[in-house]
Motif scaffolding. Structure first.
Motif, PDB file in Angstrom:
ATOM      1  N   PHE A 292     -34.549   5.748  75.715  1.00  0.00           N
ATOM      2  CA  PHE A 292     -35.056   4.394  75.871  1.00  0.00           C
ATOM      3  C   PHE A 292     -35.925   5.321  76.759  1.00  0.00           C
ATOM      4  N   ASP A 293     -35.517   6.046  78.016  1.00  0.00           N
ATOM      5  CA  ASP A 293     -36.007   6.620  79.570  1.00  0.00           C
ATOM      6  C   ASP A 293     -37.162   7.859  78.563  1.00  0.00           C
ATOM      7  N   GLN A 294     -38.051   7.217  78.540  1.00  0.00           N
ATOM      8  CA  GLN A 294     -39.458   8.532  78.442  1.00  0.00           C
ATOM      9  C   GLN A 294     -39.619   8.109  77.257  1.00  0.00           C
ATOM     10  N   HIS A 295     -38.815   7.689  76.347  1.00  0.00           N
ATOM     11  CA  HIS A 295     -39.201   7.606  74.882  1.00  0.00           C
ATOM     12  C   HIS A 295     -40.401   7.290  73.876  1.00  0.00           C
ATOM     13  N   TRP A 296     -41.199   7.582  73.198  1.00  0.00           N
ATOM     14  CA  TRP A 296     -42.333   7.301  72.234  1.00  0.00           C
ATOM     15  C   TRP A 296     -42.929   6.350  72.815  1.00  0.00           C
ATOM     16  N   TYR A 297     -42.471   5.244  73.027  1.00  0.00           N
ATOM     17  CA  TYR A 297     -43.451   4.319  73.115  1.00  0.00           C
ATOM     18  C   TYR A 297     -42.586   3.498  74.116  1.00  0.00           C
ATOM     19  N   SER A 298     -43.596   2.655  75.369  1.00  0.00           N
ATOM     20  CA  SER A 298     -43.593   2.310  76.886  1.00  0.00           C
ATOM     21  C   SER A 298     -42.709   0.900  76.686  1.00  0.00           C
ATOM     22  N   TYR A 299     -41.857   0.948  76.934  1.00  0.00           N
ATOM     23  CA  TYR A 299     -41.593  -1.250  77.447  1.00  0.00           C
ATOM     24  C   TYR A 299     -40.456  -0.869  78.557  1.00  0.00           C
ATOM     25  N   ASP A 300     -40.661  -1.807  79.063  1.00  0.00           N
ATOM     26  CA  ASP A 300     -40.552  -2.692  80.433  1.00  0.00           C
ATOM     27  C   ASP A 300     -38.531  -2.456  80.224  1.00  0.00           C
ATOM     28  N   ILE A 301     -38.679  -0.962  80.519  1.00  0.00           N
ATOM     29  CA  ILE A 301     -36.452  -0.509  80.486  1.00  0.00           C
ATOM     30  C   ILE A 301     -36.080  -1.000  82.177  1.00  0.00           C
ATOM     31  N   PRO A 302     -34.854  -1.428  81.728  1.00  0.00           N
ATOM     32  CA  PRO A 302     -33.966  -2.063  82.924  1.00  0.00           C
ATOM     33  C   PRO A 302     -34.276  -0.597  83.302  1.00  0.00           C
ATOM     34  N   VAL A 303     -33.760   0.060  84.914  1.00  0.00           N
ATOM     35  CA  VAL A 303     -33.177   1.662  85.885  1.00  0.00           C
ATOM     36  C   VAL A 303     -32.007   2.008  85.164  1.00  0.00           C
ATOM     37  N   GLU A 304     -31.290   0.316  85.537  1.00  0.00           N
ATOM     38  CA  GLU A 304     -29.604   1.226  84.717  1.00  0.00           C
ATOM     39  C   GLU A 304     -29.693   1.111  83.217  1.00  0.00           C
ATOM     40  N   GLY A 305     -30.061   0.600  82.842  1.00  0.00           N
ATOM     41  CA  GLY A 305     -30.029   0.804  81.149  1.00  0.00           C
ATOM     42  C   GLY A 305     -30.403  -0.434  80.902  1.00  0.00           C
ATOM     43  N   PHE A 306     -29.776  -0.895  79.337  1.00  0.00           N
ATOM     44  CA  PHE A 306     -29.674  -2.159  78.729  1.00  0.00           C
ATOM     45  C   PHE A 306     -28.405  -2.911  78.666  1.00  0.00           C
ATOM     46  N   THR A 307     -28.105  -3.819  78.887  1.00  0.00           N
ATOM     47  CA  THR A 307     -26.635  -4.340  78.304  1.00  0.00           C
ATOM     48  C   THR A 307     -27.264  -5.861  76.947  1.00  0.00           C
ATOM     49  N   LEU A 308     -26.640  -5.935  76.761  1.00  0.00           N
ATOM     50  CA  LEU A 308     -26.498  -7.041  75.076  1.00  0.00           C
ATOM     51  C   LEU A 308     -27.763  -8.026  75.791  1.00  0.00           C
ATOM     52  N   ASP A 309     -27.384  -8.628  76.725  1.00  0.00           N
ATOM     53  CA  ASP A 309     -28.378 -10.022  76.093  1.00  0.00           C
ATOM     54  C   ASP A 309     -30.516  -9.233  77.085  1.00  0.00           C
ATOM     55  N   ARG A 310     -30.290  -7.836  77.646  1.00  0.00           N
ATOM     56  CA  ARG A 310     -31.368  -7.575  77.203  1.00  0.00           C
ATOM     57  C   ARG A 310     -31.764  -6.620  76.625  1.00  0.00           C
ATOM     58  N   LEU A 311     -31.175  -6.355  75.553  1.00  0.00           N
ATOM     59  CA  LEU A 311     -31.424  -5.417  74.556  1.00  0.00           C
ATOM     60  C   LEU A 311     -31.994  -6.774  73.448  1.00  0.00           C
ATOM     61  N   HIS A 312     -30.952  -6.982  73.257  1.00  0.00           N
ATOM     62  CA  HIS A 312     -31.759  -7.784  72.349  1.00  0.00           C
ATOM     63  C   HIS A 312     -33.032  -8.865  72.486  1.00  0.00           C
ATOM     64  N   GLY A 313     -33.303  -8.647  74.098  1.00  0.00           N
ATOM     65  CA  GLY A 313     -33.935  -9.839  74.368  1.00  0.00           C
ATOM     66  C   GLY A 313     -35.378  -8.681  73.731  1.00  0.00           C
ATOM     67  N   VAL A 314     -35.958  -7.891  74.001  1.00  0.00           N
ATOM     68  CA  VAL A 314     -36.164  -6.535  73.067  1.00  0.00           C
ATOM     69  C   VAL A 314     -35.678  -6.604  71.851  1.00  0.00           C
ATOM     70  N   GLN A 316     -36.226  -7.809  68.547  1.00  0.00           N
ATOM     71  CA  GLN A 316     -37.227  -8.282  67.936  1.00  0.00           C
ATOM     72  C   GLN A 316     -38.433  -7.758  67.729  1.00  0.00           C
ATOM     73  N   HIS A 317     -38.987  -7.351  69.187  1.00  0.00           N
ATOM     74  CA  HIS A 317     -39.718  -6.534  69.491  1.00  0.00           C
ATOM     75  C   HIS A 317     -40.109  -5.094  68.513  1.00  0.00           C
ATOM     76  N   LEU A 318     -38.912  -4.698  68.528  1.00  0.00           N
ATOM     77  CA  LEU A 318     -38.729  -3.229  68.504  1.00  0.00           C
ATOM     78  C   LEU A 318     -39.039  -3.450  66.609  1.00  0.00           C
ATOM     79  N   VAL A 319     -38.158  -4.350  66.197  1.00  0.00           N
ATOM     80  CA  VAL A 319     -38.541  -4.805  64.567  1.00  0.00           C
ATOM     81  C   VAL A 319     -39.507  -4.692  64.032  1.00  0.00           C
ATOM     82  N   ASP A 320     -39.990  -6.199  64.406  1.00  0.00           N
ATOM     83  CA  ASP A 320     -42.112  -5.860  64.083  1.00  0.00           C
ATOM     84  C   ASP A 320     -42.814  -5.204  64.187  1.00  0.00           C
ATOM     85  N   ARG A 321     -42.965  -4.030  65.554  1.00  0.00           N
ATOM     86  CA  ARG A 321     -43.375  -3.112  65.283  1.00  0.00           C
ATOM     87  C   ARG A 321     -42.969  -1.704  64.774  1.00  0.00           C
ATOM     88  N   ALA A 322     -41.434  -1.546  64.339  1.00  0.00           N
ATOM     89  CA  ALA A 322     -41.321  -0.721  63.136  1.00  0.00           C
ATOM     90  C   ALA A 322     -41.657  -1.624  62.058  1.00  0.00           C
TER      91      ALA A 322
END
Length: 325
Positions: A292-314, A316-322
């Motif tokens: 996700f870091d420097q990926h094609w589209y910008s999201y509020d990415i935690p510096v340490e990366g995604f846990t399951l809770d954080r990933l699942h928080g975004v 549905q947004h990823l699904v909708d945009r895709a």
């Protein structure tokens, strides 16, 4: 020949004829890989494939039209040249030609919002393999019913004799009975983190008897695992008979499984240890930090990366945009 069931003798690598010679007296046809669009052939360097971590650096700035003209079209021409060379060699050797793998080697999920979703699913799958549950800590507390989270079709630690030995609670680690019976038993063991419940088939009638393959009168066995059980760092298939993802995986037909998992919700005192386990899982999943870091589209990415809770928080947004793309 009119005999359509006869076996045809094929050679699948014409290159080996030049390398060390081949007895061609019984060979009737050449099998040629007609797949197209692959960016990198086996062993080809330097080359960056779509699924590589570096893909966004090489192709992320391109529009769909640019991707076709600057990347995909040259790859097609390169593959066409290779296929033609193989065909000409087969004809020179007076062999019939049989094509296989005649499908594109790239897909829409490798690019743009769909590519971002593909990375998210890879991250999710890695985390699930590492911690051996489908939901994050916060999600589990929200989903809990009667002190347990039910994960249908999820094979958390299922193995020979019900559970892998290192994950079993001490003493008797299984019982025959209903899930409610199993909950009552697990509640009486401080070390119990939950249980894998086998409804039918192998190990559904317990261990150490003559009913290994589920032919007892009332199948249904619970196998209790330790609350410290984890697969941190393990690179195994997702522990599930169905899809482990939180969104449908279009490449997998999901069928109801015979094994479910029930996780006990632990006390607040256990939270620090569970959070440390989540972090250890994240540390073992580089895909959750780099994709996700420097990926094609910008999201509020935690510096340490995604846990399951954080990933699942975004997610549905990823699904909708895709889907919009």
């Amino acid at each position: 020949s009119d005999n359509t069931t006869r076996v045809v003798n094929l050679i699948s690598s014409l290159a080996q004829i030049d390398s060390f010679g081949t007895d061609m007296s019984r060979v009737e046809a050449a099998a040629i890989d007609a797949g197209f669009g692959a960016l990198c052939n086996y062993g080809e360097e330097p080359c960056v494939a779509y699924e590589a971590f570096e893909a966004y650096e090489n192709y992320g700035h391109l529009s769909p039209d640019g991707l076709i003209s600057e990347v995909l079209w040259p790859a097609l021409l390169k593959q066409e040249r290779a296929v033609n060379r193989q065909v000409q060699k087969a004809l020179y050797l007076d062999l019939e030609v049989v094509a296989f793998g005649a499908l594109p080697q790239v897909s829409a999920r490798s690019y743009g919002h769909r590519g971002t979703l593909s990375w998210a699913l890879q991250c999710e799958s890695c985390l699930i393999r590492s911690v051996s549950h489908r939901y994050g800590l916060d999600e589990r507390e929200q989903l809990a019913d009667g002190g347990y989270v039910f994960e249908e079709g999820f094979w958390a630690f299922f193995a020979y004799e019900g559970l892998q030995a290192e994950h079993r609670v001490e003493g008797t680690y299984w019982i025959l009975g209903s899930p409610e019976d199993a909950k009552a038993t697990c509640n009486g063991m401080a070390s119990c983190g939950g249980f894998t419940y086998v409804k039918s088939g192998e190990w559904s009638c317990g261990v150490g008897n003559s009913f290994r393959y589920g032919d007892c009168d009332q199948p249904g066995a619970a196998y209790f695992f330790l609350k410290t059980a984890t697969r941190t760092g393990a690179r195994r298939a997702p522990p599930t008979s169905c899809t482990a993802y939180s969104v449908p995986d279009p490449n997998e037909d999901c069928t109801p499984g015979r094994v479910d998992t029930y996780y006990k919700i632990h006390s607040a005192a256990d939270r620090p240890a569970l959070e440390a386990r989540e972090q250890a899982a994240l540390d073992s999943c580089d895909v959750c930090k780099h994709s996700f870091d420097q990926h094609w589209y910008s999201y509020d990415i935690p510096v340490e990366g995604f846990t399951l809770d954080r990933l699942h928080g975004v997610m549905q947004h990823l699904v909708d945009r895709a889907a919009e793309e």
